[in-house]
Design a protein around this motif. Structure first.
Motif, PDB file in Angstrom:
ATOM      1  N   PHE A 180     -11.022  -4.789  -5.110  1.00 16.26           N
ATOM      2  CA  PHE A 180      -9.730  -4.100  -5.005  1.00 16.26           C
ATOM      3  C   PHE A 180      -9.131  -4.263  -3.608  1.00 16.26           C
ATOM      4  O   PHE A 180      -9.807  -4.099  -2.594  1.00 16.26           O
ATOM      5  CB  PHE A 180      -9.899  -2.610  -5.318  1.00 16.26           C
ATOM      6  CG  PHE A 180      -8.675  -1.806  -5.011  1.00 16.26           C
ATOM      7  CD1 PHE A 180      -7.566  -1.848  -5.832  1.00 16.26           C
ATOM      8  CD2 PHE A 180      -8.610  -1.013  -3.865  1.00 16.26           C
ATOM      9  CE1 PHE A 180      -6.432  -1.125  -5.553  1.00 16.26           C
ATOM     10  CE2 PHE A 180      -7.479  -0.285  -3.572  1.00 16.26           C
ATOM     11  CZ  PHE A 180      -6.389  -0.332  -4.424  1.00 16.26           C
ATOM     12  N   ASP A 181      -7.845  -4.606  -3.591  1.00  9.87           N
ATOM     13  CA  ASP A 181      -7.067  -4.650  -2.351  1.00  9.87           C
ATOM     14  C   ASP A 181      -5.664  -4.173  -2.704  1.00  9.87           C
ATOM     15  O   ASP A 181      -4.843  -4.908  -3.248  1.00  9.87           O
ATOM     16  CB  ASP A 181      -7.034  -6.067  -1.771  1.00  9.87           C
ATOM     17  CG  ASP A 181      -6.317  -6.109  -0.415  1.00  9.87           C
ATOM     18  OD1 ASP A 181      -5.842  -5.049   0.031  1.00  9.87           O
ATOM     19  OD2 ASP A 181      -6.232  -7.195   0.175  1.00  9.87           O
ATOM     20  N   GLY A 182      -5.393  -2.890  -2.407  1.00  4.68           N
ATOM     21  CA  GLY A 182      -4.119  -2.303  -2.805  1.00  4.68           C
ATOM     22  C   GLY A 182      -2.929  -2.856  -2.074  1.00  4.68           C
ATOM     23  O   GLY A 182      -1.791  -2.694  -2.529  1.00  4.68           O
ATOM     24  N   ALA A 189       0.816  -1.219   0.000  1.00  7.91           N
ATOM     25  CA  ALA A 189       0.000   0.000   0.000  1.00  7.91           C
ATOM     26  C   ALA A 189       0.843   1.259   0.000  1.00  7.91           C
ATOM     27  O   ALA A 189       0.328   2.345  -0.268  1.00  7.91           O
ATOM     28  CB  ALA A 189      -0.926   0.003   1.220  1.00  7.91           C
ATOM     29  N   TYR A 198      -5.520   7.049  -1.193  1.00  6.83           N
ATOM     30  CA  TYR A 198      -5.569   5.592  -1.332  1.00  6.83           C
ATOM     31  C   TYR A 198      -6.906   5.248  -1.976  1.00  6.83           C
ATOM     32  O   TYR A 198      -7.953   5.771  -1.580  1.00  6.83           O
ATOM     33  CB  TYR A 198      -5.446   4.920   0.035  1.00  6.83           C
ATOM     34  CG  TYR A 198      -5.399   3.407  -0.027  1.00  6.83           C
ATOM     35  CD1 TYR A 198      -4.210   2.748  -0.287  1.00  6.83           C
ATOM     36  CD2 TYR A 198      -6.545   2.654   0.169  1.00  6.83           C
ATOM     37  CE1 TYR A 198      -4.158   1.362  -0.345  1.00  6.83           C
ATOM     38  CE2 TYR A 198      -6.511   1.275   0.108  1.00  6.83           C
ATOM     39  CZ  TYR A 198      -5.307   0.620  -0.143  1.00  6.83           C
ATOM     40  OH  TYR A 198      -5.264  -0.733  -0.209  1.00  6.83           O
ATOM     41  N   ASN A 257       4.056  -3.611  -6.210  1.00  6.41           N
ATOM     42  CA  ASN A 257       2.698  -4.121  -6.130  1.00  6.41           C
ATOM     43  C   ASN A 257       1.891  -3.564  -7.297  1.00  6.41           C
ATOM     44  O   ASN A 257       1.216  -4.306  -8.007  1.00  6.41           O
ATOM     45  CB  ASN A 257       2.077  -3.744  -4.785  1.00  6.41           C
ATOM     46  CG  ASN A 257       0.739  -4.412  -4.567  1.00  6.41           C
ATOM     47  OD1 ASN A 257      -0.250  -4.050  -5.182  1.00  6.41           O
ATOM     48  ND2 ASN A 257       0.713  -5.402  -3.686  1.00  6.41           N
ATOM     49  N   ILE A 258       1.963  -2.256  -7.502  1.00  8.04           N
ATOM     50  CA  ILE A 258       1.352  -1.641  -8.685  1.00  8.04           C
ATOM     51  C   ILE A 258       2.260  -1.944  -9.866  1.00  8.04           C
ATOM     52  O   ILE A 258       3.400  -1.505  -9.911  1.00  8.04           O
ATOM     53  CB  ILE A 258       1.204  -0.117  -8.496  1.00  8.04           C
ATOM     54  CG1 ILE A 258       0.435   0.205  -7.225  1.00  8.04           C
ATOM     55  CG2 ILE A 258       0.498   0.495  -9.694  1.00  8.04           C
ATOM     56  CD1 ILE A 258       0.338   1.693  -6.930  1.00  8.04           C
ATOM     57  N   TRP A 314      -4.445   7.020 -11.487  1.00  6.60           N
ATOM     58  CA  TRP A 314      -5.431   5.956 -11.314  1.00  6.60           C
ATOM     59  C   TRP A 314      -6.829   6.533 -11.221  1.00  6.60           C
ATOM     60  O   TRP A 314      -7.021   7.693 -10.847  1.00  6.60           O
ATOM     61  CB  TRP A 314      -5.103   5.096 -10.099  1.00  6.60           C
ATOM     62  CG  TRP A 314      -4.866   5.846  -8.820  1.00  6.60           C
ATOM     63  CD1 TRP A 314      -3.685   6.314  -8.352  1.00  6.60           C
ATOM     64  CD2 TRP A 314      -5.842   6.221  -7.845  1.00  6.60           C
ATOM     65  NE1 TRP A 314      -3.843   6.952  -7.147  1.00  6.60           N
ATOM     66  CE2 TRP A 314      -5.168   6.912  -6.811  1.00  6.60           C
ATOM     67  CE3 TRP A 314      -7.216   6.052  -7.733  1.00  6.60           C
ATOM     68  CZ2 TRP A 314      -5.823   7.416  -5.693  1.00  6.60           C
ATOM     69  CZ3 TRP A 314      -7.871   6.551  -6.622  1.00  6.60           C
ATOM     70  CH2 TRP A 314      -7.182   7.224  -5.615  1.00  6.60           C
ATOM     71  N   ARG A 333       1.696   5.134 -12.625  1.00 11.44           N
ATOM     72  CA  ARG A 333       1.130   4.686 -11.346  1.00 11.44           C
ATOM     73  C   ARG A 333       0.373   5.803 -10.621  1.00 11.44           C
ATOM     74  O   ARG A 333      -0.452   5.523  -9.754  1.00 11.44           O
ATOM     75  CB  ARG A 333       2.246   4.159 -10.436  1.00 11.44           C
ATOM     76  CG  ARG A 333       2.875   2.855 -10.902  1.00 11.44           C
ATOM     77  CD  ARG A 333       4.005   2.442  -9.977  1.00 11.44           C
ATOM     78  NE  ARG A 333       4.533   1.126 -10.295  1.00 11.44           N
ATOM     79  CZ  ARG A 333       5.473   0.895 -11.185  1.00 11.44           C
ATOM     80  NH1 ARG A 333       5.991   1.918 -11.858  1.00 11.44           N
ATOM     81  NH2 ARG A 333       5.905  -0.338 -11.423  1.00 11.44           N
ATOM     82  N   TRP A 393       0.819   3.732  -3.152  1.00 11.28           N
ATOM     83  CA  TRP A 393      -0.328   4.554  -3.559  1.00 11.28           C
ATOM     84  C   TRP A 393      -0.174   5.981  -3.057  1.00 11.28           C
ATOM     85  O   TRP A 393       0.305   6.212  -1.955  1.00 11.28           O
ATOM     86  CB  TRP A 393      -1.629   3.950  -3.028  1.00 11.28           C
ATOM     87  CG  TRP A 393      -1.931   2.607  -3.612  1.00 11.28           C
ATOM     88  CD1 TRP A 393      -1.675   1.390  -3.064  1.00 11.28           C
ATOM     89  CD2 TRP A 393      -2.527   2.344  -4.892  1.00 11.28           C
ATOM     90  NE1 TRP A 393      -2.073   0.384  -3.907  1.00 11.28           N
ATOM     91  CE2 TRP A 393      -2.610   0.950  -5.035  1.00 11.28           C
ATOM     92  CE3 TRP A 393      -2.995   3.155  -5.919  1.00 11.28           C
ATOM     93  CZ2 TRP A 393      -3.138   0.343  -6.162  1.00 11.28           C
ATOM     94  CZ3 TRP A 393      -3.541   2.555  -7.042  1.00 11.28           C
ATOM     95  CH2 TRP A 393      -3.602   1.171  -7.156  1.00 11.28           C
ATOM     96  N   HIS A 444      -4.543  -3.792 -11.198  1.00 12.49           N
ATOM     97  CA  HIS A 444      -3.420  -2.895 -10.927  1.00 12.49           C
ATOM     98  C   HIS A 444      -2.087  -3.631 -10.837  1.00 12.49           C
ATOM     99  O   HIS A 444      -1.043  -3.006 -10.737  1.00 12.49           O
ATOM    100  CB  HIS A 444      -3.665  -2.095  -9.638  1.00 12.49           C
ATOM    101  CG  HIS A 444      -3.683  -2.923  -8.394  1.00 12.49           C
ATOM    102  ND1 HIS A 444      -4.831  -3.524  -7.917  1.00 12.49           N
ATOM    103  CD2 HIS A 444      -2.687  -3.262  -7.533  1.00 12.49           C
ATOM    104  CE1 HIS A 444      -4.544  -4.182  -6.802  1.00 12.49           C
ATOM    105  NE2 HIS A 444      -3.255  -4.039  -6.549  1.00 12.49           N
ATOM    106  N   VAL A 458     -10.328  -0.496  -9.742  1.00 10.37           N
ATOM    107  CA  VAL A 458      -9.253   0.490  -9.929  1.00 10.37           C
ATOM    108  C   VAL A 458      -8.518   0.183 -11.228  1.00 10.37           C
ATOM    109  O   VAL A 458      -8.135  -0.954 -11.484  1.00 10.37           O
ATOM    110  CB  VAL A 458      -8.272   0.463  -8.736  1.00 10.37           C
ATOM    111  CG1 VAL A 458      -7.123   1.455  -8.970  1.00 10.37           C
ATOM    112  CG2 VAL A 458      -8.999   0.810  -7.455  1.00 10.37           C
TER     113      VAL A 458
END
Length: 607
Positions: A178-180, A8, A44, A130-131, A160, A157, A11, A83, A53
């Motif tokens: 979605f789970d960032g 996370a 976020y 992650n992204i 979004w 990135r 973000w 993502h 997302v």
């Protein structure tokens, strides 16, 4: 040391520019109501219910909602979210779908996909993203189209947004919520390769791809495929009514917008590729794509090509077979899932899902119970999503109330500051008024004192007294004040007059002593005769005496009867007299008692 997963921490607040908005508008992506939702100030992502997302750079590379079943199948098989994919990976999928539908005349093929592509982790030895943490790459052993992808896409990135995705009623069919912060777990399906049987069934497609690449005079490139789907204004990664081989031109229902201008298309292609300014962009295609105007010849499609299948939009638990029946490669046979006499839209590659899942094997007997639990979990997820949306609305309302309360507090503060300022000004006015009253009282006391003194003088002269009946409005008191003011002016005028007369006294009376009193000084300047005329006579007398002295010193004979008439005397004669007397001028003046002036020697003597 394992690479650190950013999660996370990657973000931050979305930074979509007006240029990005104009581009999405030209592409028609924002034309459909509520298809796209832009974030406000959140740092976020908190997508509303029914939204997922995505990124601006995903949308301009062919992504649009609702999402194509092939992409949903890939996300499910690989265990990814949107993502997790980089913009170049999205473009790879768009080109593959366009290639299959427009140039091969088949549905996007899962077996063909496995022959060409695989997944790998994106990042370095120290950092795992992650992204954009997963990259779809072409296998090194495969001769595929050169897409000319850029080495990196700068700043994607940070751009979004939210896209609306339809609910298909099945967990495998829907894009995961979605789970960032969800960590990316590598699955065996990332490296899944086609089996020998799948290689045989897709050999005709691979041969056709090689022909498209290498046929002299009719070569097809990745840039041409990209330019084709951008020109048609059909997003390859959007769920569509018709495949590309049924594309109906300007009247096609799947088009998002009208044709792009040449300069906009050129700019967009260069934006998503590594083409340089000197590289040309193809305006025509040497290989004519299949469409409604160029119908797909069904008789030329081999039986293996016609039976090629795609990843399933949904995986039904009742069709799952045991893991020990699946091949080690993570694939299944198409003819086992669909009878040869039936033409199915998708072949559920169940073994690929089973072999790609890193969890423990689930016995067949537990399928019904797990299905029930899955349905209950979906219901709970929907309920939680509704509650989350309500909480989000409550949060926004609370933020709005907090902003309003802050405004009211600021206004109250401003009012309080204004009241405090008025209080200070009032206090300053009261202080000034008090000082003015004190000064006025002192002045009145001084005037009363002077009146009393004048009263005593008046009594001494007239043996009468007077009293002030109304000190605030008394004409006598005003008259005394007036006399006092003008008396001061008179005294100052007399002082200045005395100073001026003292300076003039030596000039008019050089042999007299200056009187001590102003009255005596004034009388000197007020005699019966005219002082100015008297001074002029004295000066004339001195001038005449000086002239006589000069003439006498020159030892010349002068007719004095003619001296007054200057016209009778020649100027040359006067000049000679002056020149002759010049040597003895100082002696003559000293004899007459005249002090010579300090004029320069070069000046002419006054005659």
């Amino acid at each position: 040391m394992a690479a650190a997963d950013l999660g996370a921490a990657e973000w931050e607040r979305s930074k979509i520019t007006n240029q990005d908005l104009n581009l999405l508008k030209k592409l028609g992506i924002t034309k459909k109501p509520k298809a796209v939702c832009f974030p406000s100030e959140e740092s976020y992502p908190t997508p509303p219910m029914g939204y997922r997302v995505s990124f601006v750079d995903h949308l301009i590379r062919g992504l649009s909602a609702p999402i194509h079943p092939f992409l949903r199948g890939l996300l499910y098989v690989y265990g990814l979210q949107l993502h997790h994919l980089t913009p170049n990976s999205i473009l790879h999928i768009s080109i593959f779908i366009t290639l299959c539908e427009a140039f091969l005349g088949v549905q996007p093929n899962w077996a063909l996909w496995k022959r060409i592509f695989f997944c790998r982790r994106n990042g370095s030895a120290n950092v795992a993203y992650n992204i954009g943490g997963v990259v779809i790459s072409v296998r090194s052993s495969v001769n595929y189209f050169d897409v000319k992808l850029p080495d990196s896409v700068q700043g994607w990135r940070k751009k979004w947004l939210y896209i609306r995705e339809e609910n298909h009623g099945c967990a495998e069919d829907n894009i995961p919520p979605f789970d960032g912060a969800e960590k990316i777990l590598r699955r065996r399906s990332w490296d899944a390769e086609a089996t020998e049987e799948e290689r045989t069934s897709t050999e005709a497609l691979m041969t056709r791809i090689h022909e498209l690449q290498n046929t002299r005079g009719k070569e097809l490139s990745g840039i041409q495929i990209t330019a084709y789907f951008l020109r048609t204004r059909v997003q390859p990664l959007q769920a569509r009514k018709n495949p590309f081989w049924n594309y109906a031109g300007d009247e096609d229902t799947d088009r998002l917008s009208t044709n792009l201008e040449v300069k906009d298309l050129d700019r967009l292609i260069r934006k998503i590729s590594s083409l340089k300014k000197k590289d040309s962009i193809p305006s025509t295609y040497r290989v004519k794509p299949y469409s409604a105007a160029n119908a797909l010849p069904k008789e030329d499609v081999s039986e293996a090509t016609a039976s090629a299948q795609s990843p399933p939009p949904a995986v039904s638990p009742r069709n799952k077979r045991k893991r020990n029946d699946a091949e080690d490669s993570g694939t299944s046979k198409a003819e086992e899932a669909v009878p040869s006499h039936q033409k199915a839209g998708y072949d559920p590659y169940l073994e690929a899902l089973i072999s790609s899942d890193d969890e423990e094997e689930v016995p067949t007997a537990d399928v019904a119970a797990r299905t029930k639990k899955l349905a209950e979990a979906n219901e709970r997820a929907d309920t939680l999503a509704q509650k989350l949306e309500q909480c989000e609305e409550a949060r926004k309302k609370a933020e709005s109330d907090a902003v309003q309360a802050r405004r009211e507090a600021d206004k109250a503060k401003a009012d309080a500051a204004s009241v405090e300022d008025v209080r200070k000004r009032l206090h300053a006015a009261e202080t000034s008024l008090s000082e003015h009253i004190s000064a006025q009282s002192a002045r009145e006391a001084a005037v009363t004192k002077r009146i009393r003194i004048q009263n005593r003088r008046f009594v001494n002269r007239t043996s009468q007294e007077f009293e002030l009946e109304d000190p605030d409005n008394d004409s006598l008191l005003d008259a005394v004040s007036f006399l006092e003011f003008h008396g001061t002016e008179a005294r100052e005028g007399m002082d200045e007059a005395r100073a001026g007369l003292s300076k003039l006294f030596p000039y008019f009376f050089p042999k007299k002593e200056e009187p001590a009193t102003f009255l005596g000084l004034a009388k000197c300047f007020n005699p019966p005769e005219d002082l100015g005329l008297k001074m002029r006579h004295e000066n004339m007398k001195v001038a005449v005496e000086s002239t006589v002295a000069l003439v006498a010193d020159s030892q010349q004979t002068i007719d004095w009867t003619k001296v007054g008439d200057t016209e009778q005397i020649e100027q040359t004669k006067w000049r000679s007299l002056i020149k002759a007397a010049k040597l003895n001028t100082k002696k003559i003046l000293a004899y007459l008692g005249i002090k010579p002036s300090s004029t320069p020697s070069s000046s002419k003597p006054e005659v």
